[in-house]
Motif scaffolding. Structure first.
Motif, PDB file in Angstrom:
ATOM      1  N   LEU A 164      -0.575  -0.990  11.323  1.00 41.36           N
ATOM      2  CA  LEU A 164       0.141  -0.739  10.074  1.00 41.36           C
ATOM      3  C   LEU A 164       1.125   0.412  10.258  1.00 41.36           C
ATOM      4  CD1 LEU A 164      -2.767  -0.944   7.473  1.00 41.36           C
ATOM      5  CD2 LEU A 164      -0.989  -2.645   7.898  1.00 41.36           C
ATOM      6  N   PRO A 165       2.336   0.244   9.746  1.00 40.67           N
ATOM      7  CA  PRO A 165       3.305   1.334   9.847  1.00 40.67           C
ATOM      8  C   PRO A 165       2.973   2.421   8.816  1.00 40.67           C
ATOM      9  CG  PRO A 165       4.249  -0.507   8.656  1.00 40.67           C
ATOM     10  CD  PRO A 165       2.888  -0.938   9.105  1.00 40.67           C
ATOM     11  N   LEU A 179      -7.070  -0.998   3.477  1.00 46.08           N
ATOM     12  CA  LEU A 179      -7.114  -2.374   2.975  1.00 46.08           C
ATOM     13  C   LEU A 179      -6.005  -2.645   1.965  1.00 46.08           C
ATOM     14  CD1 LEU A 179     -10.966  -2.817   2.605  1.00 46.08           C
ATOM     15  CD2 LEU A 179      -9.473  -3.779   4.365  1.00 46.08           C
ATOM     16  N   ARG A 180      -5.776  -1.699   1.073  1.00 44.84           N
ATOM     17  CA  ARG A 180      -4.694  -1.879   0.084  1.00 44.84           C
ATOM     18  C   ARG A 180      -3.334  -1.924   0.758  1.00 44.84           C
ATOM     19  NH1 ARG A 180      -7.340   2.173  -4.261  1.00 44.84           N
ATOM     20  NH2 ARG A 180      -8.605   0.632  -5.345  1.00 44.84           N
ATOM     21  N   PHE A 181      -3.126  -1.022   1.717  1.00 46.55           N
ATOM     22  CA  PHE A 181      -1.855  -0.982   2.435  1.00 46.55           C
ATOM     23  C   PHE A 181      -1.633  -2.298   3.180  1.00 46.55           C
ATOM     24  CE2 PHE A 181       1.449   1.878   4.213  1.00 46.55           C
ATOM     25  CZ  PHE A 181       1.996   1.004   5.148  1.00 46.55           C
ATOM     26  N   ILE A 240       1.291  -7.206   3.985  1.00 45.14           N
ATOM     27  CA  ILE A 240       1.313  -8.664   4.210  1.00 45.14           C
ATOM     28  C   ILE A 240       2.091  -9.351   3.093  1.00 45.14           C
ATOM     29  CG2 ILE A 240      -0.120 -10.751   4.298  1.00 45.14           C
ATOM     30  CD1 ILE A 240      -2.262  -8.956   5.717  1.00 45.14           C
ATOM     31  N   TRP A 241       1.886  -8.913   1.857  1.00 44.02           N
ATOM     32  CA  TRP A 241       2.625  -9.491   0.738  1.00 44.02           C
ATOM     33  C   TRP A 241       4.128  -9.262   0.916  1.00 44.02           C
ATOM     34  CZ3 TRP A 241       5.866  -7.267  -2.855  1.00 44.02           C
ATOM     35  CH2 TRP A 241       6.283  -8.100  -3.891  1.00 44.02           C
ATOM     36  N   GLU A 265       7.001 -12.092   1.306  1.00 41.58           N
ATOM     37  CA  GLU A 265       8.162 -12.164   0.406  1.00 41.58           C
ATOM     38  C   GLU A 265       9.458 -12.133   1.181  1.00 41.58           C
ATOM     39  OE1 GLU A 265       8.530 -12.577  -3.138  1.00 41.58           O
ATOM     40  OE2 GLU A 265       6.573 -13.424  -2.588  1.00 41.58           O
ATOM     41  N   THR A 266       9.507 -11.303   2.209  1.00 41.21           N
ATOM     42  CA  THR A 266      10.711 -11.222   3.045  1.00 41.21           C
ATOM     43  C   THR A 266      10.991 -12.564   3.700  1.00 41.21           C
ATOM     44  OG1 THR A 266      10.264  -8.889   3.489  1.00 41.21           O
ATOM     45  CG2 THR A 266      11.771 -10.013   4.994  1.00 41.21           C
ATOM     46  N   LEU A 267       9.946 -13.213   4.219  1.00 44.53           N
ATOM     47  CA  LEU A 267      10.139 -14.524   4.823  1.00 44.53           C
ATOM     48  C   LEU A 267      10.540 -15.574   3.803  1.00 44.53           C
ATOM     49  CD1 LEU A 267       7.127 -14.654   7.318  1.00 44.53           C
ATOM     50  CD2 LEU A 267       9.559 -14.474   7.885  1.00 44.53           C
TER      51      LEU A 267
END
Length: 89
Positions: free
Chosen positions: A57-58, A72-74, A79-80, A84-86
């Motif tokens: 994770l960045p 977990l939240r991050f 991932i969301w 969305e970007t894709l």
């Protein structure tokens, strides 16, 4: 017989009650130690998985360690955002 078992009895230890109170205490202690070891291993595996997730994770700054719930939240939000970007691309 239950479905999936084929009506065969399991070979192994008897379910009979221990003969003495001392034997019962020893058995109880042994089972508790085994349960504690399973829980300890479960937690070690969970923590190792969270550490591996933190590594991908960045995060800014780099030396800040996220808590379990923050990780977990991050990850969920990251991932969301990638999804969305894709979707929008």
């Amino acid at each position: 017989p239950r479905a999936g078992r084929g009506g065969k009895r399991r070979a192994g230890r008897s379910r009979a009650a221990p003969r003495t109170a001392e034997t019962a205490q020893r058995l109880k202690r042994h089972r508790r130690l085994k349960a504690n070891n399973r829980e300890r291993n479960r937690m070690h595996n969970l923590n190792a998985a969270l550490d591996a997730l933190r590594d991908v994770l960045p995060t800014f700054p780099e030396d800040a360690k996220l808590t379990k719930i923050e990780t977990l939240r991050f990850a969920h939000n990251y991932i969301w955002a990638l999804t969305e970007t894709l979707r929008l691309a």
